[in-house]
Design an enzyme around this catalytic site. Structure first.
Site, mmCIF file in Angstrom:
data_model
loop_
_atom_site.group_PDB
_atom_site.id
_atom_site.type_symbol
_atom_site.label_atom_id
_atom_site.label_comp_id
_atom_site.label_asym_id
_atom_site.label_seq_id
_atom_site.Cartn_x
_atom_site.Cartn_y
_atom_site.Cartn_z
ATOM 1 N N ILE A 442 0.814 -1.213 0.000
ATOM 2 C CA ILE A 442 0.000 0.000 0.000
ATOM 3 C C ILE A 442 0.852 1.269 0.000
ATOM 4 O O ILE A 442 0.343 2.373 -0.160
ATOM 5 C CB ILE A 442 -1.000 -0.043 1.178
ATOM 6 N N ASP A 500 4.582 11.547 7.872
ATOM 7 C CA ASP A 500 3.195 11.097 7.948
ATOM 8 C C ASP A 500 2.555 11.381 6.604
ATOM 9 O O ASP A 500 2.965 12.296 5.901
ATOM 10 C CB ASP A 500 2.448 11.873 9.048
ATOM 11 N N TYR A 523 -4.495 5.842 17.451
ATOM 12 C CA TYR A 523 -4.930 4.591 18.088
ATOM 13 C C TYR A 523 -3.796 4.062 18.941
ATOM 14 O O TYR A 523 -2.628 4.247 18.608
ATOM 15 C CB TYR A 523 -5.355 3.532 17.057
ATOM 16 N N ARG A 526 -0.147 5.110 18.927
ATOM 17 C CA ARG A 526 0.162 5.846 17.694
ATOM 18 C C ARG A 526 -0.479 7.232 17.689
ATOM 19 O O ARG A 526 -1.660 7.377 17.975
ATOM 20 C CB ARG A 526 -0.309 5.067 16.470
ATOM 21 N N TRP A 572 -7.643 14.800 7.797
ATOM 22 C CA TRP A 572 -6.616 14.502 8.790
ATOM 23 C C TRP A 572 -5.729 15.711 9.068
ATOM 24 O O TRP A 572 -4.708 15.612 9.724
ATOM 25 C CB TRP A 572 -5.804 13.270 8.374
ATOM 26 N N ASP A 610 -4.348 7.875 -2.103
ATOM 27 C CA ASP A 610 -4.996 7.275 -0.925
ATOM 28 C C ASP A 610 -6.155 8.124 -0.441
ATOM 29 O O ASP A 610 -6.006 9.332 -0.250
ATOM 30 C CB ASP A 610 -3.979 7.164 0.216
ATOM 31 N N HIS A 706 -1.906 -4.131 11.448
ATOM 32 C CA HIS A 706 -1.799 -3.436 12.736
ATOM 33 C C HIS A 706 -1.102 -4.278 13.795
ATOM 34 O O HIS A 706 -0.787 -3.794 14.869
ATOM 35 C CB HIS A 706 -3.190 -3.045 13.241
HETATM 36 C C1 LIG Z 1 -3.154 5.446 8.191
HETATM 37 N N1 LIG Z 1 -3.404 6.204 9.353
HETATM 38 C C2 LIG Z 1 -3.112 7.527 9.472
HETATM 39 C C3 LIG Z 1 -4.084 8.366 10.013
HETATM 40 N N2 LIG Z 1 -3.876 9.674 10.118
HETATM 41 C C4 LIG Z 1 -2.713 10.186 9.681
HETATM 42 N N3 LIG Z 1 -2.504 11.496 9.777
HETATM 43 N N4 LIG Z 1 -1.742 9.409 9.169
HETATM 44 C C5 LIG Z 1 -1.904 8.082 9.048
HETATM 45 O O1 LIG Z 1 -1.003 7.403 8.568
HETATM 46 N N5 LIG Z 1 -5.252 7.871 10.422
HETATM 47 C C6 LIG Z 1 -5.585 6.488 10.285
HETATM 48 C C7 LIG Z 1 -4.372 5.666 10.293
HETATM 49 C C8 LIG Z 1 -3.774 5.638 11.657
HETATM 50 N N6 LIG Z 1 -2.573 4.981 11.596
HETATM 51 C C9 LIG Z 1 -1.407 5.460 12.045
HETATM 52 C C10 LIG Z 1 -0.332 4.644 11.848
HETATM 53 C C11 LIG Z 1 0.901 5.029 12.319
HETATM 54 C C12 LIG Z 1 1.041 6.220 12.960
HETATM 55 C C13 LIG Z 1 2.371 6.530 13.464
HETATM 56 O O2 LIG Z 1 3.258 5.710 13.350
HETATM 57 N N7 LIG Z 1 2.615 7.660 14.079
HETATM 58 C C14 LIG Z 1 3.927 7.919 14.585
HETATM 59 C C15 LIG Z 1 4.332 9.336 14.317
HETATM 60 C C16 LIG Z 1 4.601 9.547 12.878
HETATM 61 C C17 LIG Z 1 5.409 10.790 12.660
HETATM 62 O O3 LIG Z 1 4.882 11.840 12.464
HETATM 63 N N8 LIG Z 1 6.695 10.671 12.782
HETATM 64 C C18 LIG Z 1 7.616 11.774 12.675
HETATM 65 C C19 LIG Z 1 8.199 12.116 14.032
HETATM 66 C C20 LIG Z 1 8.792 10.935 14.662
HETATM 67 C C21 LIG Z 1 9.269 11.152 16.076
HETATM 68 O O4 LIG Z 1 8.638 10.704 17.016
HETATM 69 N N9 LIG Z 1 10.412 11.784 16.235
HETATM 70 C C22 LIG Z 1 11.042 11.823 17.508
HETATM 71 C C23 LIG Z 1 12.520 11.914 17.266
HETATM 72 C C24 LIG Z 1 13.032 10.713 16.531
HETATM 73 C C25 LIG Z 1 13.159 9.506 17.379
HETATM 74 O O5 LIG Z 1 13.939 9.541 18.324
HETATM 75 O O6 LIG Z 1 12.471 8.491 17.107
HETATM 76 C C26 LIG Z 1 10.530 13.010 18.277
HETATM 77 O O7 LIG Z 1 9.937 13.928 17.678
HETATM 78 O O8 LIG Z 1 10.666 12.970 19.504
HETATM 79 C C27 LIG Z 1 8.749 11.360 11.742
HETATM 80 O O9 LIG Z 1 8.785 10.209 11.337
HETATM 81 O O10 LIG Z 1 9.539 12.218 11.401
HETATM 82 C C28 LIG Z 1 3.973 7.611 16.047
HETATM 83 O O11 LIG Z 1 5.114 7.415 16.510
HETATM 84 O O12 LIG Z 1 2.941 7.574 16.736
HETATM 85 C C29 LIG Z 1 -0.016 7.050 13.151
HETATM 86 C C30 LIG Z 1 -1.274 6.664 12.688
HETATM 87 N N1 LIG Z 2 0.199 4.969 1.496
HETATM 88 C C1 LIG Z 2 -0.091 4.952 2.909
HETATM 89 C C2 LIG Z 2 -1.538 4.652 3.120
HETATM 90 C C3 LIG Z 2 -1.933 4.514 4.535
HETATM 91 S S1 LIG Z 2 -3.624 4.611 4.762
HETATM 92 C C4 LIG Z 2 0.759 3.927 3.597
HETATM 93 O O1 LIG Z 2 1.110 2.971 2.958
HETATM 94 O O2 LIG Z 2 1.076 4.088 4.762
HETATM 95 ZN ZN LIG Z 3 -4.458 2.528 4.842
#
Ligand SMILES: CN1c2c(nc(N)[nH]c2=O)NC[C@@H]1CNc1ccc(C(=O)N[C@@H](CCC(=O)N[C@@H](CCC(=O)N[C@@H](CCC(=O)O)C(=O)O)C(=O)O)C(=O)O)cc1
Ligand SMILES: N[C@@H](CCS)C(=O)O
Ligand SMILES: [Zn+2]
Length: 766
Positions: A442, A500, A523, A526, A572, A610, A706
């Site tokens: 995906i 993201d 969720y 996350r 979102w 998407d 998941h």
């Molecule tokens: C598909 N989904 C999503 C939804 N909504 C979105 N806006 N995006 C989506 O993908 N809704 C429905 C679903 C929900 N699913 C998910 C799946 C996964 C996550 C997720 O993994 N979230 C991460 C944060 C992602 C992100 O923004 N990462 C940033 C920052 C990373 C970070 O934490 N950095 C640290 C420093 C680095 C380190 O030491 O690791 C910091 O800032 O402290 C990035 O990658 O740059 C999560 O961790 O929760 C969300 C929804």
């Molecule tokens: N292209 C995105 C869709 C998530 S809904 C992914 O693969 O994470």
């Molecule tokens: Zn999806």
């Protein structure tokens, strides 16, 4: 006196402390006691923040380690035998239900997780057995947390999900056939016991959430309210007073239900979303009932307009008197980020327009004071607020004449592909050359901590743009190699460069503001950091072309370009509340249209747009509003994708989408290939594609992404075989439910290897 109240507070903490602690516990890095202690620390911190802000009615039991509905599943012992049979520690049983468990002889998938109303939060769906029995947990969490707050000197109003909503939001478990609402009479004594325990602990008030009242209800669900609240509202001195809370919609169509619930102390309604319901709700209240007026938005980050809010509350006071009105957030603040104070990089002009959870506490307090003691008592706050409102309303930043001119020139033809699907698919088959049962993913591959840490270093300026770019190219190379080794058919570049799928685009579009700490729980552990739409949107430069072009250049296999669709970008993000969402969607669509055309020109033959949030945006009730939404939302998708030639294959992806009542909208998108989440649902749901003679290609997900659990090849074959009962072999693609960003590499490779093997089996067979 008009009291101020909050329906729920975000639980992650200022620095996503809960996420970090929970993931550390899962990873074996901290103990159960450490995690429990962190939960306690956060609860106390959040209660104190609310107390210090001057909030009168402070919630408890709004905290959850994974999800508040899952808390109730455990509280009432609605734990399917496949979890309870392992006799795990209660906390581990809880997490096993939330996220599945495959460890030391335990192998159990998660319970189904679905969207919470029209929000981007997901709840765990209660799954009831035919002979379901309910039993209140020993040392019930709501009582424990009430006492915890009380010991800290804070008397809270515990929050419970009401019995009708708990059952109506649930389902029959696998292999069961009951209608959950038929179990109401068995569940009520458990609620009565819980309420009695809360009262004995000292709780005078309880907030009982019945958000399903905003839906069009089945007759049996609607009829369940009266007996439920006749019982729970008439427990006399043995129970606290009940405030029944609804949110995210109006309850006018269920007002007869409300009229029959005279035992309630108060009723909460969302007056941000549906201010027009005020008079009807007031008229339905009994002579002693109180109105909780939700006038501070729990779903968005805009400052409340005090003038508008105060007018609404005053209108209620006129009819009910000050003692029968409470000023409240429209919903729980779970859907808003913790505090604006953490944002150091926001432009001062824009920052002045925002209010996050902590700031919203002051808003309810100020509004309550203004109507209790008169505007003079908060004149400075009112004046500052009026200035912020004026600043936003008159700012040139929100208005881009070039964007408006382009919107005015949009034609119907721009929404339509050059030829119908049969012509397109013939050309695509020639152009792309795919086997039967094509395999694909995906889009995202594991977002390893190496990727996140490197991105973080780049953001902080610790590595150069060239170094970061090289790092991303290496990631793409690696992901492409893995896919080639696995023998997948349509490859992806892996989305390593994206923090993201929405925020990434928000950061590249004009008209957006973005934050550094404004996390919202999506969720479990996350979180997402929704960017904020502040003005008219446009695309100053290509957003994804560089990475996709690079990916195309390093493989002979077809490479999919990957974009987030206009509705998902809109839903979102935190959208504007001063312009209709259809206008914002069209602006996003035009920006994405340019990106799609640029990708095609860069040699990308397959482009996925998407739209997992398309279904989520559907108005919660059937009717004209729904049809209007479907029209503009579908138009936005089509506008973004229809600029390509017939030989370019347009994919779209949907997860979290119950598509039964939404099929016609998905069909209207005219996407060449759809990938949909399906692994945890019954394959029978695909019947709609047969019934409606859906002509195009579909990849219903063959496994759940998941959970870290690896599906066996046989499991995937069984799943695909079930699908083939409904879809033709020519139509069926083989792919996971959704992107793999939350997974680790070992399980990702193992699962995809099984998936490719299963696809090859069907290729041989047909
Ligand atoms: C598909 N989904 C999503 C939804 N909504 C979105 N806006 N995006 C989506 O993908 N809704 C429905 C679903 C929900 N699913 C998910 C799946 C996964 C996550 C997720 O993994 N979230 C991460 C944060 C992602 C992100 O923004 N990462 C940033 C920052 C990373 C970070 O934490 N950095 C640290 C420093 C680095 C380190 O030491 O690791 C910091 O800032 O402290 C990035 O990658 O740059 C999560 O961790 O929760 C969300 C929804
Ligand atoms: N292209 C995105 C869709 C998530 S809904 C992914 O693969 O994470
Ligand atoms: Zn999806």
């Amino acid at each position: 006196m008009v009291q101020s109240s909050v329906l729920g507070f975000p639980r992650m903490g200022k620095l996503r402390d809960l996420k970090k602690a929970t993931e550390a516990y899962w990873g074996g890095k901290i103990s159960r006691d450490d995690l429990l202690a962190e939960g306690k620390r956060l609860r106390l911190e959040h209660w104190n923040i609310q107390k210090n802000a001057g909030v009168d009615l402070i919630p408890s039991n709004d905290f959850a380690f994974y999800d508040q509905v899952l808390d109730h599943i455990q509280l009432f012992n609605v734990i399917p035998e496949r979890y309870s049979k392992y006799n795990l520690d209660p906390l581990d049983t809880y997490f096993a239900m939330g996220r599945g468990l495959q460890k030391e002889g335990v192998d159990v998938p998660a319970l189904e997780m679905v969207k919470w109303f029209d929000s981007n939060y997901h709840y765990v769906k209660p799954a009831l057995s035919d002979n379901q029995e309910f039993k209140l947990a020993a040392d019930p969490k709501p009582v424990r947390e009430f006492l915890e707050a009380k010991a800290a000197g804070i008397v809270t109003r515990p929050v419970l999900l009401g019995p009708v909503s708990f059952l109506a939001l649930g389902k029959a478990d696998r292999g069961a056939s009951l209608n959950p609402i038929t179990k109401l009479q068995d569940l009520l004594p458990v609620y009565a016991d819980l309420l009695a325990q809360l009262k004995a602990a000292g709780a005078e008030d309880v907030q009982i959430d019945e958000p399903v009242l905003v839906f069009d209800l089945a007759a049996d669900v609607k009829a369940a309210f009266k007996p439920a609240y006749e019982k729970l509202g008439n427990l006399g001195d043995k129970a606290p007073r009940l405030t029944l809370a609804t949110y995210f919609g109006d309850i006018v169509h269920n007002i007869d239900v409300l009229s029959s619930l005279q035992s309630l102390h108060a009723v909460h309604v969302d007056l941000v979303r549906n201010p027009e319901q005020l008079d009807t709700v007031i008229a339905a209240l009994g002579p002693n009932q109180t109105l909780s007026a939700g006038v501070v938005d729990g779903r968005n980050i805009w400052k409340a307009d005090f003038k508008v809010a105060i007018e609404k509350v005053e209108a209620a006071i006129q009819k009910l008197g000050k003692d029968r009105v409470i000023v409240a957030t429209s919903s729980s603040l779970l859907h808003t980020p913790h505090t604006l104070a953490s944002e150091k990089n926001l432009d001062a002009e824009i920052r002045d327009w925002f209010s996050f959870a902590v700031e919203k506490l002051s808003e309810v307090v100020v509004i309550a004071k203004a109507v209790t003691e008169g505007p003079a008592s908060v004149s400075a706050e009112l004046e500052a607020n009026a200035k912020s409102m004026h600043s936003r309303a008159t700012s040139t930043r929100t208005n881009d004449p070039a964007v408006k001119a382009r919107q005015a020139a949009v034609t119907p033809e721009q929404h339509i592909r050059q030829s119908p699907f049969p012509v397109r698919i013939a050309q695509q088959t020639e152009h792309i050359k795919l086997p039967k049962f094509p395999t694909t993913t995906i889009g995202s591959f594991p977002q390893t901590s190496q990727i996140r840490v490197t991105r973080n270093k780049f953001t902080k300026g610790e590595i150069t743009a060239a170094e970061y770019e090289k790092f991303i190219e290496d990631q793409i190379r690696e992901v492409v190699k893995v896919q080639e080794d696995l023998d997948l058919d349509v490859l992806v570049h892996g989305e390593a460069e994206r923090n993201d799928m929405v925020q990434y685009f928000g950061e590249r579009l004009t008209g957006y503001a973005f934050t550094t700490h404004a996390w919202v729980q999506s969720y479990g552990s996350r979180c997402v950091r929704p960017p904020i739409i502040v003005g008219d949107i446009s695309r100053p430069a290509p957003m994804t072309v560089k990475e996709s072009k690079f990916a195309v250049s390093i493989t002979n296999k077809p490479m999919k370009g990957m974009l987030t669709g206009p509705i998902t970008c809109l839903r979102w993000s935190f959208p504007r509340n001063d312009v209709h969402q259809s206008v914002q969607a069209q602006q996003l669509a035009l920006a994405l249209r340019d990106e799609v055309v640029d990708l095609e020109e860069a040699g990308v033959k397959v482009i996925q747009v998407d739209e997992p949030a398309l279904r989520e945006g559907l108005p919660l009730r059937a009717g004209a509003e729904r049809e209007k939404y479907i029209k503009w939302a579908v138009d936005a998708f089509k506008l973004s994708t229809a600029g390509v030639t017939d030989s370019t294959q347009i994919h779209s992806h949907f997860c979290y989408s119950e598509f039964q009542d939404f099929f016609h909208a998905i069909a209207a998108l005219d996407a060449d290939v759809l990938s949909i989440e399906n692994s945890k649902s019954d394959a029978k749901l695909l019947k709609v594609f047969v019934d409606e003679k859906y002509p195009r290609h579909i990849g219903p997900g063959v496994y759940d992404i998941h959970s870290p659990r690896v599906p066996s090849e046989q499991e995937i074959k069984d799943r695909a075989a079930e699908m083939l009962a409904y879809l033709s072999p020519e139509q069926l693609w083989i792919n996971p439910d959704c992107g793999l960003k939350t997974r680790a590499w070992p399980e990702t490779k193992a699962a995809l290897a099984n998936m490719v093997a299963a696809a090859k089996y069907f290729r041989e067979k047909y």
